[in-house]
Design an enzyme around this catalytic site. Structure first.
Site, PDB file in Angstrom:
ATOM      1  N   GLU A   1       0.845  -1.195   0.000  1.00  0.00           N
ATOM      2  CA  GLU A   1       0.000   0.000   0.000  1.00  0.00           C
ATOM      3  C   GLU A   1       0.885   1.251   0.000  1.00  0.00           C
ATOM      4  OE1 GLU A   1      -2.243  -0.788   3.569  1.00  0.00           O
ATOM      5  OE2 GLU A   1      -3.135  -2.575   2.689  1.00  0.00           O
TER       6      GLU A   1
ATOM      7  N   LEU B   1      -6.038  -1.863  -1.287  1.00  0.00           N
ATOM      8  CA  LEU B   1      -5.888  -1.831   0.165  1.00  0.00           C
ATOM      9  C   LEU B   1      -6.420  -3.113   0.815  1.00  0.00           C
ATOM     10  CD1 LEU B   1      -7.001   1.236   2.350  1.00  0.00           C
ATOM     11  CD2 LEU B   1      -6.362  -1.009   3.215  1.00  0.00           C
ATOM     12  N   ALA B   2      -5.570  -4.131   0.881  1.00  0.00           N
ATOM     13  CA  ALA B   2      -6.000  -5.379   1.523  1.00  0.00           C
ATOM     14  C   ALA B   2      -4.770  -6.206   1.853  1.00  0.00           C
ATOM     15  CB  ALA B   2      -6.933  -6.163   0.617  1.00  0.00           C
ATOM     16  N   GLU B   3      -4.503  -6.365   3.129  1.00  0.00           N
ATOM     17  CA  GLU B   3      -3.302  -7.082   3.538  1.00  0.00           C
ATOM     18  C   GLU B   3      -3.376  -8.558   3.170  1.00  0.00           C
ATOM     19  OE1 GLU B   3      -4.906  -4.891   5.378  1.00  0.00           O
ATOM     20  OE2 GLU B   3      -3.430  -3.272   5.396  1.00  0.00           O
TER      21      GLU B   3
ATOM     22  N   GLN C   1       2.016  -2.092   5.776  1.00  0.00           N
ATOM     23  CA  GLN C   1       2.266  -0.682   6.120  1.00  0.00           C
ATOM     24  C   GLN C   1       2.629  -0.465   7.593  1.00  0.00           C
ATOM     25  OE1 GLN C   1      -0.873   2.525   5.372  1.00  0.00           O
ATOM     26  NE2 GLN C   1       0.464   2.627   3.592  1.00  0.00           N
ATOM     27  N   PHE C   2       1.938  -1.160   8.487  1.00  0.00           N
ATOM     28  CA  PHE C   2       2.276  -1.182   9.918  1.00  0.00           C
ATOM     29  C   PHE C   2       2.061  -2.617  10.382  1.00  0.00           C
ATOM     30  CE2 PHE C   2       1.241   3.235   9.219  1.00  0.00           C
ATOM     31  CZ  PHE C   2       2.097   3.934  10.053  1.00  0.00           C
TER      32      PHE C   2
ATOM     33  N   PHE D   1      -1.167  -4.342  11.581  1.00  0.00           N
ATOM     34  CA  PHE D   1      -2.194  -4.828  10.652  1.00  0.00           C
ATOM     35  C   PHE D   1      -1.938  -6.273  10.229  1.00  0.00           C
ATOM     36  CE2 PHE D   1      -1.896  -0.206   8.946  1.00  0.00           C
ATOM     37  CZ  PHE D   1      -2.403   0.274  10.143  1.00  0.00           C
TER      38      PHE D   1
ATOM     39  N   HIS E   1      -1.068   0.854  15.502  1.00  0.00           N
ATOM     40  CA  HIS E   1       0.048   1.175  14.617  1.00  0.00           C
ATOM     41  C   HIS E   1       1.378   0.839  15.285  1.00  0.00           C
ATOM     42  CE1 HIS E   1      -3.038   3.273  12.438  1.00  0.00           C
ATOM     43  NE2 HIS E   1      -2.196   3.595  11.478  1.00  0.00           N
TER      44      HIS E   1
HETATM   45  C1  LIG Z   1      -6.059  -2.834   7.839  1.00  0.00           C
HETATM   46  C2  LIG Z   1      -5.419  -1.522   7.599  1.00  0.00           C
HETATM   47  N1  LIG Z   1      -4.528  -1.411   6.584  1.00  0.00           N
HETATM   48  C3  LIG Z   1      -3.897  -0.247   6.355  1.00  0.00           C
HETATM   49  C4  LIG Z   1      -4.145   0.841   7.137  1.00  0.00           C
HETATM   50  C5  LIG Z   1      -3.395   2.140   6.893  1.00  0.00           C
HETATM   51  N2  LIG Z   1      -4.249   3.125   6.269  1.00  0.00           N
HETATM   52  C6  LIG Z   1      -4.905   4.022   7.028  1.00  0.00           C
HETATM   53  S1  LIG Z   1      -5.924   4.948   6.125  1.00  0.00           S
HETATM   54  C7  LIG Z   1      -5.490   4.191   4.685  1.00  0.00           C
HETATM   55  C8  LIG Z   1      -6.149   4.590   3.421  1.00  0.00           C
HETATM   56  C9  LIG Z   1      -7.628   4.533   3.510  1.00  0.00           C
HETATM   57  O1  LIG Z   1      -8.218   5.051   2.393  1.00  0.00           O
HETATM   58  P1  LIG Z   1      -9.784   5.138   2.223  1.00  0.00           P
HETATM   59  O2  LIG Z   1     -10.421   3.846   2.601  1.00  0.00           O
HETATM   60  O3  LIG Z   1     -10.044   5.636   0.872  1.00  0.00           O
HETATM   61  O4  LIG Z   1     -10.245   6.184   3.339  1.00  0.00           O
HETATM   62  P2  LIG Z   1      -9.827   7.733   3.466  1.00  0.00           P
HETATM   63  O5  LIG Z   1      -8.630   7.775   4.357  1.00  0.00           O
HETATM   64  O6  LIG Z   1      -9.593   8.267   2.120  1.00  0.00           O
HETATM   65  O7  LIG Z   1     -10.981   8.379   4.165  1.00  0.00           O
HETATM   66  C10 LIG Z   1      -4.529   3.217   4.931  1.00  0.00           C
HETATM   67  C11 LIG Z   1      -3.900   2.391   3.905  1.00  0.00           C
HETATM   68  C12 LIG Z   1      -5.079   0.678   8.209  1.00  0.00           C
HETATM   69  N3  LIG Z   1      -5.374   1.674   9.036  1.00  0.00           N
HETATM   70  N4  LIG Z   1      -5.694  -0.506   8.400  1.00  0.00           N
END
Ligand SMILES: Cc1ncc(C[n+]2csc(CCOP(=O)(O)OP(=O)(O)O)c2C)c(N)n1
Ligand SMILES: [Mg+2]
Lengths: 325, 360
Positions: A29, A58-60, A82-83, A86, A129
């Site tokens: 990601e 966005l999917a681990e 990413q962290f 997760f 995190h």
């Molecule tokens: C399971 C998980 N993976 C990764 C993250 C890190 N992360 C936080 S916000 C984000 C992007 C989210 O994007 P979106 O769903 O479009 O929501 P937005 O922030 O744009 O409101 C990521 C990758 C997380 N918090 N949880």
């Protein structure tokens, strides 16, 4: 030799292996154009193209499965989570699938994957995190868990991890990313996985640590030296499998040991190290082997973090009780 | 052999009531709101915009912790919340603090949440919600559970959850809408499509043309709505709520929106992945500008009124941050006390140890 932060050393290792082996793929990601949220992959997409360094949806669990599949096609995937908090989202891919690939296929297939992730605490991140979940992965046979404590080690260990034909979880302590610089050789070099490093030689007590706690242990050793206690500090570097030889050799010399981890006390790496020492060297011990660890709660959110995280004072205190046993 | 993708995708059109000029473009769907309610909606959007600006400033001064900016998403967040009842259950994401506030979470607690203080997560009585979810997608499956529970209890309420465009890639997203569909559970699933998941544009997130169409595979209704149009978001939510409580099943609502600020205040730099042109294009669609024009034309809003709201908001924020500062700091022993109903031996011992440490 160049002076680098740990994050620069990691980028350097990735660049080295992307150059070396066209089967190396880096993905996760935000790792592409953005260069990762910590900038570990900064500039790599521009240099090697989107075919080699790319963003994923966005999917681990998707990232983990993708890595396994690409491994089956002969690639050498280096996915980023990413962290590490997760990791629960990708536990099946890591512990249920890649760790068992060699066994299940009777050696026909394997998973030459290096899962990189930032971990650890002390940088005021929100909930989930900051975490030290290395113990969770170390419980799974079939996978190696590597944790560097210096820029030099980070580069050599990461190159070795990528070249390893078995899956490696490579954990990068967030607090060490930019907190200091160190000498990092140019070009390629490797550091054997499963080999600890004696970061300070000593005669009176062995401190066994990894990640950020190596630095807390070194600081404690300095303080102890002022009081006439000469501590040896072992940096495990690979927490699974353990370098049992280096640990036992040191304990036989010092007859005392304290194991230090940033993770919570319950279960975990330190408990395993203590068990190994008492099974193999109990007659050499002058005192019980004690642990320094965080309390058994979830990682403290930013406010209580400082009291929660183990530090050099906690280590000095435990060493004193071992010395005065 | 029949290919249906193109025809299915083409069915999804963006639902809109107010256009960018504040003109009604869809007379028959204009929601039945009193003048007072219309003004209240505007007041909330203005207030929340001020709250966002102040939160960013407070974060820069080191007085707040984790903060995910909300400017640009007011219509999507507040239009949807405005259609809910007090007994409905909210499962927000990390950017959805405004919905919680308007559902009744005191402002000082929202600030404590930002600082990572557990009191910020303790919903007061009468606020039916869990604190903002950090793990992307987790709230979706839980919403299916809350909704099924409501159905089993015979409640006439809904579970409402939010994620982003990025969130629709998670397994939990699909599992949540599918479970709720299978049980015909009264859930409303929002996808706030602000076009980016941190740096990743939605075009790289999926090959699907809309995110609303993901409802089709789960066998539930899905709709795409203009997320910069507060009347449209309100109307769609109201409709989804009515269907859900009448036993007609869950609905997936994609709101087309934009976040003006960085992803969070922890070092994100949008210039690395967004163009100024795109920012400008979206700021032209601003939800406050559009709704202000609409209300002004109806003689329901004026500059004085807006300034009054801004001053009120600033004052309340000042008081709330003071209250947050005065609240006892979180301690490690607080964490320990909240781990189990009854403390096991290890925590009992550690409790003593840390009480002593904290008393020093
Ligand atoms: C399971 C998980 N993976 C990764 C993250 C890190 N992360 C936080 S916000 C984000 C992007 C989210 O994007 P979106 O769903 O479009 O929501 P937005 O922030 O744009 O409101 C990521 C990758 C997380 N918090 N949880
Ligand atoms: Mg988004």
């Amino acid at each position: 030799m160049a002076q680098m932060t740990m994050i620069q050393a990691i980028t350097d290792a990735l660049r080295t292996e992307l150059k070396n082996d066209e089967n190396v793929l880096v993905f996760g990601e935000d790792v592409g154009q953005n260069g990762g949220v910590f900038r570990a992959t900064d500039g790599l997409q521009a240099e090697f193209g989107e075919e080699r360094v790319f963003d994923t949806p966005l999917a681990e669990s998707g990232i983990g499965g993708l890595a396994i599949g690409l491994g089956l096609q002969g690639f050498r995937p280096v996915p980023e989570i990413q962290f590490f908090g997760f990791v629960y989202e990708v536990m099946d891919s890591i512990s249920g699938q890649m760790a068992r690939m060699r066994y299940r296929s009777g050696g026909v297939h394997h998973s030459p994957i290096t899962v990189r992730a930032p971990f650890g605490g002390g940088v005021h991140t929100p909930e989930l995190h900051a975490d030290s979940l290395e113990g969770l992965i170390a419980q799974q046979p079939g996978i190696k868990v590597v944790i560097p404590s210096t820029p030099h080690d980070a580069k050599g260990l990461l190159i070795s991890s990528i070249r390893d034909n078995d899956p490696v979880v490579f954990l990068e302590h967030m607090k060490l990313y930019r907190s200091f610089r160190g000498e990092v050789p140019e070009g390629e070099y490797t550091i054997e996985l499963g080999k600890a490093d004696v970061k300070r030689e000593g005669t009176d007590v062995t401190l066994i640590a990894y990640g950020a706690m190596v630095h807390a242990s070194l600081k404690a050793a300095e303080e102890l030296a002022e009081n006439g206690v000469n501590a040896e500090v072992i940096d495990l570097r690979t927490v699974s499998p353990l370098d049992i030889e280096t640990i036992i050799e040191s304990v036989k010399k010092t007859n005392r040991a304290v194991v230090v981890q940033e993770a919570q006390r319950q279960a975990g790496i330190a408990a395993n190290v203590v068990a190994e020492i008492q099974e193999r060297a109990i007659l050499h011990l002058e005192a019980p082997v004690l642990r320094v660890a965080a309390p058994d709660t979830v990682y403290a959110f930013s406010e209580a973090e400082e009291v929660w995280l183990p530090n050099h004072k906690d280590i000095v205190e435990k060493v004193n009780s071992v010395m005065n046993f | 052999m029949k290919h249906v993708l193109e025809s299915v995708e083409s069915q999804f059109e963006m639902f809109q009531i107010l256009n960018e000029d504040g003109k009604i473009v869809n007379e028959k769907d204009v929601p039945d709101l009193s003048d007072e309610q219309l003004k209240e909606l505007m007041r909330r959007m203005v207030y929340t915009r001020v709250l966002d600006q102040r939160s960013i400033a407070l974060n820069r001064q080191g007085r707040l912790g984790f903060y995910a900016p909300t400017a640009g998403q007011e219509a999507s967040q507040l239009g949807s919340q405005f259609a809910l009842e007090q007994e409905d259950f909210l499962l927000p994401g990390y950017r959805d603090v405004p919905q919680l506030i308007w559902q009744g979470l005191p402002l000082y607690q929202a600030f404590l949440f930002s600082r990572g203080h557990f009191h910020g997560n303790q919903m007061p009585e009468g606020v039916h919600a869990v604190s903002p979810q950090i793990i992307i997608g987790a709230q979706y499956v839980q919403a299916a559970g809350v909704a099924l529970g409501m159905k089993k209890r015979g409640k006439k309420n809904v579970a409402v959850t939010y994620t982003g465009d990025g969130g629709t890639s998670q397994g939990d997203f699909y599992e949540g809408i599918n479970f709720a569909g299978a049980y015909k559970a009264p859930a409303i699933f929002f996808v706030q499509n602000n076009r980016f998941a941190i740096s990743v544009p939605v075009e790289k997130q999926t090959n699907a043309k809309t995110l609303a169409q993901k409802a089709v595979a789960a066998g539930i209704e899905g709709i795409q709505v203009d997320g910069m149009d507060v009347l449209a978001v309100y109307a769609v939510t109201k409709h989804a709520r009515e269907r859900a409580v009448n036993g007609e099943g869950p609905m997936l609502i994609e709101t087309m929106t934009y976040r003006y600020g960085p992803h969070t205040m922890a070092g994100d730099d949008p210039t690395r992945y967004r163009t100024e042109d795109l920012d400008n294009e979206w700021e032209k669609k601003d939800p406050l500008v559009r709704f202000r024009k609409y209300l002004e034309a109806k003689n329901l809003w004026s500059e004085e009124e807006e300034n009054k709201v801004i001053e009120e908001a600033k004052e309340e924020i000042k008081q709330a941050i003071k209250q947050a500062d005065q609240y006892p700091k979180q301690k490690v022993t607080d964490l320990m006390a909240n781990m189990y109903e009854e403390l096991p031996y290890n925590l009992q011992e550690q409790m003593e140890e840390y009480k002593e440490k904290e008393s020093k």
